[in-house]
Design a protein around this motif. Structure first.
Motif, PDB file in Angstrom:
ATOM      1  N   ASP A  96      12.315  16.525  -4.372  1.00 19.01           N
ATOM      2  CA  ASP A  96      12.461  17.717  -5.216  1.00 19.01           C
ATOM      3  C   ASP A  96      11.377  18.738  -4.914  1.00 19.01           C
ATOM      4  O   ASP A  96      11.648  19.954  -4.847  1.00 19.01           O
ATOM      5  CB  ASP A  96      12.417  17.339  -6.692  1.00 19.01           C
ATOM      6  CG  ASP A  96      13.771  16.903  -7.218  1.00 19.01           C
ATOM      7  OD1 ASP A  96      14.763  17.155  -6.520  1.00 19.01           O
ATOM      8  OD2 ASP A  96      13.826  16.304  -8.302  1.00 19.01           O
ATOM      9  N   GLN A 101      24.888  22.591  -2.169  1.00 22.01           N
ATOM     10  CA  GLN A 101      24.592  21.244  -1.697  1.00 22.01           C
ATOM     11  C   GLN A 101      23.538  20.556  -2.577  1.00 22.01           C
ATOM     12  O   GLN A 101      23.560  19.332  -2.736  1.00 22.01           O
ATOM     13  CB  GLN A 101      24.148  21.265  -0.232  1.00 22.01           C
ATOM     14  CG  GLN A 101      22.795  21.864   0.037  1.00 22.01           C
ATOM     15  CD  GLN A 101      22.413  21.784   1.518  1.00 22.01           C
ATOM     16  OE1 GLN A 101      23.218  21.419   2.356  1.00 22.01           O
ATOM     17  NE2 GLN A 101      21.179  22.130   1.817  1.00 22.01           N
ATOM     18  N   TYR A 102      22.640  21.336  -3.163  1.00 19.50           N
ATOM     19  CA  TYR A 102      21.659  20.741  -4.084  1.00 19.50           C
ATOM     20  C   TYR A 102      22.347  20.268  -5.362  1.00 19.50           C
ATOM     21  O   TYR A 102      22.061  19.176  -5.870  1.00 19.50           O
ATOM     22  CB  TYR A 102      20.567  21.752  -4.403  1.00 19.50           C
ATOM     23  CG  TYR A 102      19.494  21.211  -5.324  1.00 19.50           C
ATOM     24  CD1 TYR A 102      18.538  20.313  -4.865  1.00 19.50           C
ATOM     25  CD2 TYR A 102      19.449  21.598  -6.663  1.00 19.50           C
ATOM     26  CE1 TYR A 102      17.563  19.806  -5.714  1.00 19.50           C
ATOM     27  CE2 TYR A 102      18.478  21.099  -7.520  1.00 19.50           C
ATOM     28  CZ  TYR A 102      17.536  20.210  -7.032  1.00 19.50           C
ATOM     29  OH  TYR A 102      16.576  19.702  -7.880  1.00 19.50           O
ATOM     30  N   GLU A 103      23.255  21.095  -5.880  1.00 17.30           N
ATOM     31  CA  GLU A 103      23.956  20.746  -7.118  1.00 17.30           C
ATOM     32  C   GLU A 103      24.900  19.563  -6.911  1.00 17.30           C
ATOM     33  O   GLU A 103      25.182  18.817  -7.850  1.00 17.30           O
ATOM     34  CB  GLU A 103      24.741  21.953  -7.632  1.00 17.30           C
ATOM     35  CG  GLU A 103      23.867  23.125  -8.072  1.00 17.30           C
ATOM     36  CD  GLU A 103      23.028  22.797  -9.300  1.00 17.30           C
ATOM     37  OE1 GLU A 103      23.457  21.916 -10.093  1.00 17.30           O
ATOM     38  OE2 GLU A 103      21.960  23.406  -9.477  1.00 17.30           O
ATOM     39  N   THR A 104      25.426  19.404  -5.693  1.00  8.66           N
ATOM     40  CA  THR A 104      26.376  18.316  -5.414  1.00  8.66           C
ATOM     41  C   THR A 104      25.700  17.125  -4.725  1.00  8.66           C
ATOM     42  O   THR A 104      26.377  16.294  -4.124  1.00  8.66           O
ATOM     43  CB  THR A 104      27.539  18.829  -4.551  1.00  8.66           C
ATOM     44  OG1 THR A 104      27.013  19.461  -3.376  1.00  8.66           O
ATOM     45  CG2 THR A 104      28.379  19.834  -5.322  1.00  8.66           C
ATOM     46  N   HIS A 105      24.362  17.101  -4.780  1.00 14.43           N
ATOM     47  CA  HIS A 105      23.576  15.966  -4.272  1.00 14.43           C
ATOM     48  C   HIS A 105      23.698  15.777  -2.755  1.00 14.43           C
ATOM     49  O   HIS A 105      23.867  14.668  -2.266  1.00 14.43           O
ATOM     50  CB  HIS A 105      23.949  14.676  -5.010  1.00 14.43           C
ATOM     51  CG  HIS A 105      23.847  14.790  -6.498  1.00 14.43           C
ATOM     52  ND1 HIS A 105      22.627  14.913  -7.161  1.00 14.43           N
ATOM     53  CD2 HIS A 105      24.806  14.838  -7.462  1.00 14.43           C
ATOM     54  CE1 HIS A 105      22.851  15.017  -8.469  1.00 14.43           C
ATOM     55  NE2 HIS A 105      24.156  14.985  -8.671  1.00 14.43           N
ATOM     56  N   LEU A 106      23.634  16.883  -2.024  1.00 18.67           N
ATOM     57  CA  LEU A 106      23.502  16.887  -0.567  1.00 18.67           C
ATOM     58  C   LEU A 106      24.616  16.140   0.165  1.00 18.67           C
ATOM     59  O   LEU A 106      24.359  15.195   0.924  1.00 18.67           O
ATOM     60  CB  LEU A 106      22.142  16.303  -0.166  1.00 18.67           C
ATOM     61  CG  LEU A 106      20.911  16.958  -0.796  1.00 18.67           C
ATOM     62  CD1 LEU A 106      19.650  16.207  -0.416  1.00 18.67           C
ATOM     63  CD2 LEU A 106      20.804  18.410  -0.376  1.00 18.67           C
ATOM     64  N   ARG A 108       9.424   9.464  -5.800  1.00 20.99           N
ATOM     65  CA  ARG A 108      10.725  10.103  -5.972  1.00 20.99           C
ATOM     66  C   ARG A 108      10.622  11.614  -6.136  1.00 20.99           C
ATOM     67  O   ARG A 108      11.609  12.336  -5.960  1.00 20.99           O
ATOM     68  CB  ARG A 108      11.430   9.512  -7.186  1.00 20.99           C
ATOM     69  CG  ARG A 108      11.815   8.042  -7.016  1.00 20.99           C
ATOM     70  CD  ARG A 108      12.586   7.541  -8.224  1.00 20.99           C
ATOM     71  NE  ARG A 108      13.015   6.156  -8.046  1.00 20.99           N
ATOM     72  CZ  ARG A 108      13.716   5.469  -8.949  1.00 20.99           C
ATOM     73  NH1 ARG A 108      14.041   6.050 -10.107  1.00 20.99           N
ATOM     74  NH2 ARG A 108      14.061   4.224  -8.706  1.00 20.99           N
ATOM     75  N   GLY A 118      14.823  13.892   2.340  1.00 23.59           N
ATOM     76  CA  GLY A 118      16.113  13.711   1.691  1.00 23.59           C
ATOM     77  C   GLY A 118      16.787  12.398   2.033  1.00 23.59           C
ATOM     78  O   GLY A 118      16.218  11.533   2.705  1.00 23.59           O
ATOM     79  N   PRO A 119      18.046  12.260   1.615  1.00 22.36           N
ATOM     80  CA  PRO A 119      18.753  10.983   1.791  1.00 22.36           C
ATOM     81  C   PRO A 119      19.306  10.761   3.188  1.00 22.36           C
ATOM     82  O   PRO A 119      19.706   9.638   3.520  1.00 22.36           O
ATOM     83  CB  PRO A 119      19.893  11.084   0.775  1.00 22.36           C
ATOM     84  CG  PRO A 119      20.169  12.556   0.682  1.00 22.36           C
ATOM     85  CD  PRO A 119      18.838  13.215   0.828  1.00 22.36           C
TER      86      PRO A 119
END
Length: 342
Positions: free
Chosen positions: A238, A292-297, A234, A215-216
């Motif tokens: 996912d 957190q997945y929907e809001t980009h962690l 990339r 992840g980021p």
């Protein structure tokens, strides 16, 4: 060993620790070891993992420079010292506990050894520039130390089951045994299922660390190059996140199924309670993970996710400990109530 204990007793003027005092020490150690996992996660999520790029000193000094990343990273290192004291006390007090129990001494020794190992591994993690392999190993060792701490807390608050004359059975029967002043219903099927559930929980945590590794949140500040888990460009993040979600969902279903079975077989509140807590934690964890997945962690939710993972890990371990040993201890003359076996 006996002669060494006598010499230690002479040097400490016969100072002893009661079972209740030692149990409190074990719980304090568990709390401290959980706290440092959360502070370590905060270091990573604030991008402060390389705030002090040298170890054990920070930029060659015994104190950090006045910038936020260095202070956060160095503060986490400093927290290691009170954690070492708590973990060391769990071992030293086991030597002075009366009545003395060898199992608590050996179990307690794992805590300071684990903390020392964690500090050394943390040094390698910094020197390895937060390579994802070191970071995953660092978190995995934290979970193993929590395992030792939970077992220690359970043993410290429960006397061995061999009270009075008894016989051991390993035929899968359910029987009433006595632990201290409590009457406990052991069910070998539940014991096996809960140990398997704990192993399943460990797999879920490993998958979670892999998701973080891809992840980021690499742990470094912007501009710092960190080696990330990457096998499909990339698509790596996912792929790993979805596999982690699938494993976590299966783990949650297994936890609910075992909770239902334990309730049906009436194994007792000391097993059902941590299982209930586990199921609630997993439900909340699932909601947080989806959000957190929907809001980009976002970092705040990821930190909450790590905290819930620690709580769930402790809960499943406590349930496995409460279920009892694989070999049943069936008392022929139980001091409380009649023996019930089926």
């Amino acid at each position: 060993m006996h002669a060494s204990l006598e010499r230690l007793g002479a040097r400490t003027n016969g100072y002893t620790v009661t079972p209740a005092q030692y149990a409190r020490t074990a719980y304090i150690a568990l709390g401290a070891l959980t706290l440092i996992v959360l502070t370590g996660a905060a270091v990573r999520l604030t991008g402060s993992g390389l705030g002090c790029p040298t170890w054990p000193k920070c930029y060659g000094n015994v104190y950090p420079p006045l910038n936020s990343h260095a202070v956060i990273e160095f503060s986490n290192r400093m927290i290691t010292f009170p954690v070492c004291i708590a973990a060391g006390a769990a071992w030293l007090f086991a030597l002075r506990r009366r009545p003395y129990r060898r199992d608590l001494m050996w179990n307690g020794a794992l805590l300071p050894l684990g903390v020392v190992g964690q500090a050394v591994l943390g040094g390698f993690t910094v020197k390895g520039a937060l390579d994802y392999g070191w970071v995953m190993g660092h978190f995995a060792l934290s979970m193993l130390i929590l395992l030792a701490a939970v077992v220690l807390c359970w043993r410290a608050t429960h006397e061995p089951e061999a009270e009075g004359e008894g016989e051991r059975r390993g035929d899968g029967a359910t029987a009433t045994a006595v632990v201290g002043a409590m009457r406990v219903l052991h069910d070998r099927t539940i014991v096996l299922l809960l140990r398997g559930l704990a192993a399943f929980g460990a797999l879920t945590i490993v998958a979670g660390t892999a998701a973080t590794a891809a992840g980021p949140h690499a742990g470094g500040s912007p501009g710092q190059k960190i080696n990330r888990l990457d096998f499909d460009g990339r698509g790596t993040m996912d792929f790993v996140i979805h596999r982690h979600a699938e494993i976590a969902f299966a783990f949650s279903l297994a936890a609910v199924a075992i909770w239902w079975l334990a309730r049906k077989r009436e194994v007792g509140d000391q097993v059902q309670r941590p299982l209930t807590i586990l199921c609630v934690l997993l439900a909340v964890q699932g909601a947080v993970g989806l959000d957190q997945y929907e809001t980009h962690l976002p970092t705040e939710l990821v930190w909450v996710h790590v905290g819930l993972a620690c709580a769930a890990w402790v809960s499943v371990l406590w349930a496995a400990c409460a279920a009892g040993p694989l070999a049943l201890v069936v008392l022929k003359k139980p001091p409380i109530g009649p023996l019930r076996a089926r």
